[in-house]
Each structure stands twice: as structure tokens, then as C-alpha cells.
Design a protein around this motif. Structure first.
Motif, PDB file in Angstrom:
ATOM      1  N   ASN A 143       0.858  -1.189   0.000  1.00 59.55           N
ATOM      2  CA  ASN A 143       0.000   0.000   0.000  1.00 59.55           C
ATOM      3  C   ASN A 143       0.891   1.234   0.000  1.00 59.55           C
ATOM      4  OD1 ASN A 143      -2.698  -1.295   0.540  1.00 59.55           O
ATOM      5  ND2 ASN A 143      -1.542  -2.026   2.305  1.00 59.55           N
ATOM      6  N   ALA A 144       0.388   2.320  -0.573  1.00 59.91           N
ATOM      7  CA  ALA A 144       1.168   3.563  -0.589  1.00 59.91           C
ATOM      8  C   ALA A 144       0.271   4.761  -0.326  1.00 59.91           C
ATOM      9  CB  ALA A 144       1.877   3.736  -1.920  1.00 59.91           C
ATOM     10  N   ILE A 145       0.740   5.651   0.530  1.00 59.19           N
ATOM     11  CA  ILE A 145       0.121   6.963   0.710  1.00 59.19           C
ATOM     12  C   ILE A 145       1.016   7.940  -0.029  1.00 59.19           C
ATOM     13  CG2 ILE A 145      -0.464   8.771   2.362  1.00 59.19           C
ATOM     14  CD1 ILE A 145      -0.959   6.522   4.415  1.00 59.19           C
ATOM     15  N   ASN A 146       0.421   8.709  -0.927  1.00 60.65           N
ATOM     16  CA  ASN A 146       1.167   9.665  -1.745  1.00 60.65           C
ATOM     17  C   ASN A 146       0.735  11.082  -1.392  1.00 60.65           C
ATOM     18  OD1 ASN A 146       2.369   7.607  -3.667  1.00 60.65           O
ATOM     19  ND2 ASN A 146       0.200   7.195  -3.910  1.00 60.65           N
ATOM     20  N   LEU A 147       1.667  11.899  -0.983  1.00 57.05           N
ATOM     21  CA  LEU A 147       1.395  13.305  -0.670  1.00 57.05           C
ATOM     22  C   LEU A 147       2.090  14.126  -1.748  1.00 57.05           C
ATOM     23  CD1 LEU A 147       2.083  13.034   3.161  1.00 57.05           C
ATOM     24  CD2 LEU A 147      -0.121  12.881   1.975  1.00 57.05           C
ATOM     25  N   LEU A 163       5.857  16.313  -7.670  1.00 54.01           N
ATOM     26  CA  LEU A 163       6.888  16.004  -6.692  1.00 54.01           C
ATOM     27  C   LEU A 163       6.159  15.786  -5.367  1.00 54.01           C
ATOM     28  CD1 LEU A 163       9.919  15.852  -5.891  1.00 54.01           C
ATOM     29  CD2 LEU A 163       9.781  18.300  -5.405  1.00 54.01           C
ATOM     30  N   GLY A 164       6.546  14.760  -4.648  1.00 53.32           N
ATOM     31  CA  GLY A 164       5.855  14.504  -3.397  1.00 53.32           C
ATOM     32  C   GLY A 164       6.553  13.482  -2.530  1.00 53.32           C
ATOM     33  N   VAL A 165       5.851  13.101  -1.490  1.00 60.66           N
ATOM     34  CA  VAL A 165       6.338  12.131  -0.523  1.00 60.66           C
ATOM     35  C   VAL A 165       5.540  10.836  -0.704  1.00 60.66           C
ATOM     36  CG1 VAL A 165       6.548  11.609   1.939  1.00 60.66           C
ATOM     37  CG2 VAL A 165       6.969  13.932   1.117  1.00 60.66           C
ATOM     38  N   ASN A 193       8.305  10.898  -4.523  1.00 60.12           N
ATOM     39  CA  ASN A 193       7.633  10.654  -5.795  1.00 60.12           C
ATOM     40  C   ASN A 193       8.109  11.731  -6.760  1.00 60.12           C
ATOM     41  OD1 ASN A 193       5.942   8.521  -5.010  1.00 60.12           O
ATOM     42  ND2 ASN A 193       4.338   9.900  -4.305  1.00 60.12           N
ATOM     43  N   LEU A 194       8.402  11.341  -7.990  1.00 60.23           N
ATOM     44  CA  LEU A 194       8.803  12.290  -9.028  1.00 60.23           C
ATOM     45  C   LEU A 194       8.218  11.812 -10.341  1.00 60.23           C
ATOM     46  CD1 LEU A 194      10.494  14.766  -9.864  1.00 60.23           C
ATOM     47  CD2 LEU A 194      12.401  13.198 -10.243  1.00 60.23           C
TER      48      LEU A 194
END
Length: 192
Positions: free
Chosen positions: A89-93, A110-112, A152-153
Motif C-alpha cells: 500500500n502507498a500513501i502519496n502526498l 513532486l511529493g512524498v 515521488n517524481l
């Protein structure tokens, strides 16, 4: 450091998208394909399909915050005659910067990424994985539950179908673990 990267995305400002306004909210959902979101028979990572849901809030006409949640379907692998199950599972901010608008819109992101995975082995398993980029050694009856944080990119496209409904495609690289490429295809709906 992770918060700093997100803030940098939010600071970018140039150009103007006429179709988006500050305060606008979109919801989106679709399918995701992660290149390392499953486990193979030899204990290495493999490509796995999943679902993604999220919301997008426009901070300015060009910049939006787009948090989302991805749940990859459970994968099973046979090792030494026993089944191993894995769930990712992934949470993307993510922050998005829309830099082009014409008949469609393009954005960079761009994110976490907060990646969680759980791998369960049966109580009688003895052995280890081998080969591949991510190799996990298993013990009998072991449950591996771990969370990793990274970046994240990537970028995406929004192709309007009707006034509030659009097709959304996205590709991004996530750095947690050994890293993976994630491709998303879905729909985006404007709620205001």
C-alpha cells in the motif's frame, strides 16, 4: 527534508491555467501498476496491479496538492512448496504543477511516498528467496511488516471528456525500498 520537497513544489509559480482556479477540488480514481508492488516465486519483487483514490485541491491556478492512496492487489508466491502472500500500500502526498493547457493539461509532480508492505509466510516454511532486485529471506511463520518513506517524481496528463469529467494518466518514480515505477490510468471528476 520530506516536508521541504513538498514545500518547494508549492512555491513554483509561473504561467497561468485558465481552466483551473484556486480553491477548486477534484476527486480521482483509477488503476495503478507498480513495477515492484508484488512478490515473485523466488522472493524477488514483481509488477502488480492495484487501485488508487485521491483528491486534488488547487492552491493557485497552477499548483495543486493531490494526496492519494494506492492499494496493490495481494500477490502470492510459491517457495519450497508453500505459499507466501504479500500486500503493498502507498500513501502519496504529491504536489502538482500544471505547466501546459490547450486541449489537454500537463503537469509535473513532486511529493512524498509512504510505502507499507506486509509479507506472511506459513509456519512450516524454511528457505530463502533468490535472484531479482529485492530479495527477502523468509523464516517459518514470519510476518514482515514494514513502512518506508521516500520521494515521488513524475508527471501526468488530464484529458477533458465533458465539463467536469476527465481522463487522467500519470507516471511517477517512487524511491522507497528499491524504488519502483508506478503508472496510473483513471478518471478525474471536478466537484466544484
Amino acid at each position: 527534508m520530506k516536508k521541504f520537497g513538498f514545500i518547494i513544489v508549492c512555491i513554483f509559480a509561473c504561467g497561468c491555467l485558465k481552466a483551473q482556479e484556486a480553491g477548486k477540488i477534484n476527486v480521482f480514481g483509477g488503476f495503478v501498476l507498480g513495477t515492484a508492488a508484488g512478490i515473485d516465486d523466488d522472493g524477488s519483487s514483481k509488477t502488480q496491479l492495484g487501485v488508487n483514490l485521491g483528491v486534488e485541491y488547487f492552491i493557485t491556478n497552477e499548483i495543486s496538492a493531490a494526496p492519494s492512496y494506492s492499494s496493490f492487489f495481494e500477490s502470492e508466491a510459491g517457495a519450497d512448496g508453500a505459499e507466501i502472500t504479500a500486500k503493498f500500500n502507498a500513501i502519496n502526498l504529491d504536489g502538482r504543477y500544471y505547466f501546459y493547457e490547450n486541449e489537454f493539461r500537463l503537469y509535473g509532480l513532486l511529493g512524498v511516498a509512504i510505502l507499507n508492505y506486509e509479507i506472511e509466510t506459513p509456519p512450516f516454511l524454511v528457505g530463502s528467496g533468490g535472484g531479482g532486485t529485492s530479495v527477502i529471506t523468509f523464516s517459518p511463520g514470519e510476518t514482515i511488516d514494514d513502512t518506508e518513506v521516500g520521494l515521488n517524481l513524475g508527471g501526468g496528463i488530464v484529458l477533458p471528456i465533458i465539463e467536469r469529467l476527465s481522463i487522467n494518466g500519470e507516471i511517477k518514480y517512487q524511491t522507497p525500498g528499491d524504488g519502483q515505477l508506478v503508472v496510473k490510468a483513471g478518471v478525474l471528476f471536478g466537484i466544484n
